[in-house]
Design a protein around this motif. Sequence first.
Motif: not given
Length: 152
Positions: A47-76
């Motif tokens: 469930r948590k992986l799906n949420e974090d990966a979904g968030r990365v997908n969700e912010v894909s069209m945003r700016t790097i300052d939003v994308q970076g933390p989402a990717c870091q969360d998924l990596l963790a």
Amino acid sequence: MRVPVATRVAFAVATVAAGTLMLGGCSQSPAERLEEWYSSGGEAQIRKLNEDAGRVNEVSMRTIDVQGPACQDLLAQTTKAEKLDPIPDEAAQRYWKEALGGFRRGAGECADGAAKKEEAQVARGITAVQTEGLPKLVNTVSMIKAGLAAAK
């Protein structure tokens, strides 16, 4: 007082036999092992992986300052998921490893690109999460659900 060798051997054999019976009596079916894995942290981790990966997908069209933390969360979260016991279903485990690999590669590339302000690298990482990680996670869940349904 010395105990005769025959008595000691008989005692040892009885002890081993009792231990074998106890272990054998506790064996679980594949479906029961899968249910145990799922209910003892597997479901929450998925469930948590799906949420974090979904968030990365969700912010894909945003700016790097939003994308970076989402990717870091998924990596963790991927690191946490890699520490779980293997899924006791061979097909589900194979998809699980592929999903985690896709998340690790994609989120890692994205986070690294965000740290360097490299938009193309961030985009490649996000694409890997979307095309390598998420579909394999969906396959993992399908295999687990099929295994759990077979137990009922």
